[in-house]
Scaffold this motif. Structure first.
Motif, short mmCIF file in Angstrom:
data_model
loop_
_atom_site.label_atom_id
_atom_site.label_comp_id
_atom_site.label_asym_id
_atom_site.label_seq_id
_atom_site.Cartn_x
_atom_site.Cartn_y
_atom_site.Cartn_z
N LYS A 1 -6.17 -4.05 2.75
CA LYS A 1 -5.77 -5.34 2.07
C LYS A 1 -5.06 -4.97 0.68
N LEU A 2 -6.00 -4.18 -0.10
CA LEU A 2 -5.47 -3.73 -1.45
C LEU A 2 -4.25 -2.73 -1.29
N GLY A 3 -4.60 -1.81 -0.63
CA GLY A 3 -3.16 -0.72 -0.35
C GLY A 3 -2.02 -1.63 0.22
N LYS A 4 -2.04 -2.63 0.89
CA LYS A 4 -1.07 -3.41 1.35
C LYS A 4 -0.38 -3.86 0.17
N LEU A 5 -1.35 -4.79 -0.65
CA LEU A 5 -0.69 -5.32 -1.97
C LEU A 5 0.17 -4.41 -2.73
N ILE B 1 1.47 6.76 -13.13
CA ILE B 1 0.23 6.09 -12.70
C ILE B 1 -0.53 5.50 -13.56
N LEU B 2 -0.91 5.98 -14.68
CA LEU B 2 -1.59 5.54 -15.67
C LEU B 2 -0.95 4.17 -16.23
N GLU B 3 0.37 4.21 -16.59
CA GLU B 3 0.94 2.70 -16.89
C GLU B 3 0.73 1.66 -16.06
N VAL B 4 0.83 2.00 -14.57
CA VAL B 4 0.64 1.23 -13.60
C VAL B 4 -0.74 0.68 -13.44
N CYS B 5 -1.73 1.50 -13.68
CA CYS B 5 -3.18 0.97 -13.74
C CYS B 5 -3.27 0.04 -15.02
N ASP B 6 -2.85 0.37 -16.03
CA ASP B 6 -3.01 -0.48 -17.08
C ASP B 6 -2.49 -1.90 -16.79
N ILE B 7 -1.24 -1.93 -16.28
CA ILE B 7 -0.61 -3.05 -15.88
C ILE B 7 -1.58 -4.01 -14.71
N LEU B 8 -1.79 -3.40 -13.77
CA LEU B 8 -2.71 -3.94 -12.55
C LEU B 8 -3.86 -4.35 -13.06
N ASN B 9 -4.46 -3.54 -14.21
CA ASN B 9 -5.93 -4.09 -14.86
C ASN B 9 -5.80 -5.45 -15.57
N THR B 10 -4.58 -6.00 -15.74
CA THR B 10 -4.46 -7.21 -16.35
C THR B 10 -4.38 -8.38 -15.16
N ASP B 11 -4.40 -7.90 -14.12
CA ASP B 11 -4.18 -8.87 -12.90
C ASP B 11 -5.28 -9.03 -12.19
N GLY B 12 -5.99 -10.41 -12.33
CA GLY B 12 -7.50 -10.71 -11.82
C GLY B 12 -7.72 -10.40 -10.42
N ARG C 1 -10.51 -7.76 -9.20
CA ARG C 1 -11.46 -8.32 -8.55
C ARG C 1 -11.66 -7.41 -7.08
N LEU C 2 -10.38 -7.13 -6.47
CA LEU C 2 -10.51 -6.35 -5.19
C LEU C 2 -10.76 -5.00 -5.46
N SER C 3 -10.67 -4.26 -6.52
CA SER C 3 -10.76 -2.87 -7.04
C SER C 3 -12.28 -2.82 -7.13
N GLN C 4 -12.85 -3.97 -7.87
CA GLN C 4 -14.47 -3.59 -7.99
C GLN C 4 -14.94 -3.85 -6.56
N GLU C 5 -14.40 -4.79 -5.63
CA GLU C 5 -15.13 -4.92 -4.46
C GLU C 5 -15.04 -3.80 -3.63
N VAL C 6 -14.08 -3.10 -3.80
CA VAL C 6 -13.77 -1.81 -2.83
C VAL C 6 -14.48 -0.43 -3.59
N PHE C 7 -14.06 -0.40 -4.91
CA PHE C 7 -14.48 0.86 -5.33
C PHE C 7 -15.58 0.83 -6.65
N THR D 1 -7.65 2.58 -10.90
CA THR D 1 -7.47 3.92 -11.66
C THR D 1 -6.75 4.45 -10.48
N PRO D 2 -6.01 5.62 -10.90
CA PRO D 2 -5.27 6.51 -10.11
C PRO D 2 -6.09 6.66 -8.79
N PHE D 3 -7.28 6.86 -8.67
CA PHE D 3 -7.99 7.17 -7.48
C PHE D 3 -7.85 5.85 -6.43
N VAL D 4 -8.06 4.64 -7.20
CA VAL D 4 -8.02 3.38 -6.41
C VAL D 4 -6.71 3.17 -5.84
#
Lengths: 271, 329
Positions: free
Chosen positions: B53-57, B140-151, B155-161, B166-169
């Protein structure tokens, strides 16, 4: 009859509880409990004495014999004015030798070096060694070069960086990234499009700076600073930036090879 | 009472003597037919429903690009087996990509990625378009910064990883989603599984030509109709693209590209690494002609002397490799 079952149950519980004693289950721990069947996270360990000496690289950034600065005019060997706007290189693969040129064991280390920083932690050496000479490579070894930056912690020089130092068309790292402007037409200004860019990285382009006379005695538990000079302009030795000014390695191998060859001579012991 | 005692005994024994180890999270099982091999998954990237689900998003999120105009899905349309309909996709600021957008299916079986094999793993490959100046031009670090402002993402990242984005996620999630894009339900697949009626007589004749006179199987072999090798098929005499040589630097790899799968061809045109052939009839005609005789042209590309009927049969067989269920996902 009912009492019989209660006795069996209580006996079973007692056996179960006693046979599943909690405690430290790691034989290597100081408080190992051989009777413990389940860990309660209570293991205690004696801190081993530090027998190694930490190493820092303390780097003086130069352009020739001058102190290096971004966005400052330099002149290449063909009379072209140029300025750096980006300068990064990986240092890795330290090799330390004693007076008899015997190799002194040291772990693989990596540092992503740029002129904005002078001091880099660079691993350890045995704590009782006399380091006579060292080699250091510009670039990363083939194993690391094939690795996934996503698997490294954010603090690792091999993790994804901004700006990126990992190719976007290939796996592998950009060993050297230098970019800037160059006065190609010699009119005294850096006009639009007058730029240079050298991104160099391929296993075969690992450039070893050999025979650096580091000369120090390591002391257990202490940190030794190895003072190095990096001549960033030296990377461009023999290159006429007005005519040969762009390589992503594979699209201009001759230029990338020249930069790589130069990289084997840009690091010296600080004088 | 007797029953209760025994249950109690069993429960106490089992629960108190359980060994200390982390139970694996629920893993998704890919639904692949028997004639497909088992897909090997990276040890650090098991498939789970939440990760898909996270990957498709992420795959469909334009915030992975500099001006929020391009997502992975912008050049990989599901109705086209996750390929594009033009020779070169339009990336950032109207720029054209340098190669034809590949379809995305059965990727978990590939030994390397990109048409030149430059990326050794799917996890490394999925970050490259984000960094590519023509495609997304982000870090990818900028992407992660942006996505980390999106609840939703955090939430999904915490749930899965159990961590922030992060770039790993990002790399593990998109790669996981892509691995689930399995296309294995064409009429040919049903034929292979024993349904003789799944192919018509002309399609069976085409299969015979495919394996015989045309010898397509020299490169387009196996369950996914590719041996994943790098070949020059003689589509041009000179190329503006180094192909595999871009990775190896070797002249003998000049203008060689990874052999493409032949599944879902009705949805994946135009064809070839540069989209230079628009129709399957042109493709068959190219191979029938024997190619342009490029220096590195494969020995398996030579004049075939196919009759018109044989070409029609070959085309019919190729179309039997379409997986209509896959493109309607």
């Amino acid at each position: 009859m009912k009492n019989k079952y209660i006795i069996i149950a209580i006996t079973g519980l007692a056996i179960s509880v006693s046979s599943c004693r909690k405690g430290c289950t790691d034989p290597a721990a100081e408080n190992y409990d051989a009777r413990a069947k389940k860990s309660d996270n209570s293991c205690e360990y004696v801190e081993p004495a530090d027998t190694t000496s930490s190493v820092n690289l303390v780097i003086t950034h130069l352009s020739g014999s001058q102190t290096f600065a971004m966005n400052t005019d330099y002149v290449d060997g063909f009379g072209n004015d140029y300025q750096f706007t980006r300068a990064q290189m990986y240092l890795s693969s330290p090799k330390y030798m004693d007076e008899n040129m015997n190799l002194i064991s040291a772990p693989m280390e990596y540092a992503l070096v740029s002129p904005s920083q002078t001091t880099y932690a660079f691993g350890t050496v045995p704590g009782d060694a006399h380091i006579h000479m060292m080699d250091i490579a510009v670039g990363v070894d083939s194993v690391a070069n094939a690795s996934d930056p996503g698997t490294y912690g954010a603090d690792s020089p091999l993790a994804y960086q901004s700006p990126s130092v990992h190719w976007n068309w290939n796996s592998g790292y950009i060993f050297i990234a230098i970019e800037g402007v160059v006065d190609i037409d010699g009119n005294g200004t850096y006009d639009a499009g007058e730029t240079f860019l050298c991104h160099v990285g391929l296993n075969s382009m690992l450039a070893v700076n050999s025979g650096l006379l580091a000369h120090f005695n390591s002391v257990p538990g202490q940190t030794h600073n190895i003072e190095l000079d990096i001549d960033w302009s030296g990377l461009l030795t023999g290159i006429d930036l007005s005519v040969d000014n762009s390589t992503h390695t594979m699209d201009n191998m001759p230029l990338a090879t020249t930069v790589s060859n130069n990289a084997a001579n840009v690091i010296t012991i600080h004088q | 009472m007797k029953k209760l005692v025994y249950i109690l005994l069993i429960w106490t024994g089992v629960s108190s003597c359980r060994k200390d180890f982390d139970l694996p999270s629920y893993q998704y099982r890919l639904d692949t037919p028997a004639h497909f091999p088992e897909m090997e998954l990276p040890e650090d990237n098991p498939i789970t429903p939440a990760k898909i689900k996270l990957g498709k998003l992420l795959f469909e999120d334009v915030r992975l690009s500099k001006n929020e105009s391009v997502s992975c899905a912008s050049c990989h349309f599901s109705q086209n087996a996750f390929s594009d309909t033009v020779a070169f996709s339009v990336g950032l600021y109207g720029q054209n990509t340098l190669r034809n957008s590949p379809p995305l299916f059965n990727l978990g079986y590939h030994p390397y990625y990109f048409k030149d094999g430059g990326a050794p793993t799917l996890e490394i490959q999925v970050i490259a378009p984000i960094h590519n100046e023509i495609e997304m031009d982000m870090n990818i670090l900028e992407v992660c910064d942006i996505l980390n402002t999106d609840g939703d993402y955090t939430r999904l990242s915490q749930e899965v990883f159990n961590t922030e984005v992060t770039p790993f996620v990002v790399s593990r999630s998109i790669a996981t989603y892509l691995r689930t894009l399995v296309s294995a339900n064409s009429r040919y697949d049903r034929f292979i599984e024993g349904d003789e009626s799944a192919l018509t007589s002309i399609e069976k004749e085409g299969l015979s030509i495919f394996e015989g006179k045309a010898n397509c199987v020299a490169c387009h072999s196996g369950f996914d109709f590719t041996n994943y090798s790098f070949q020059n098929n003689g589509i041009h005499l000179s190329y503006g693209d180094l192909g595999r040589r871009l990775i190896t630097g070797l002249p003998e790899d000049d203008a060689k590209f990874k052999v493409a799968s032949l599944r879902n061809l009705s949805f994946t045109g135009p064809y070839m690494f540069d989209g230079s052939l628009v129709s399957l009839e042109e493709v068959i005609e190219h191979y029938n002609s024997g190619g342009m005789n490029h220096t590195n042209q494969s020995d398996d590309v030579y004049p075939l002397n196919l009759t018109e009927n044989e070409k029609q049969a070959l085309l019919a067989f190729l179309l039997s490799l379409n997986d209509d269920n896959f493109v309607s996902k």
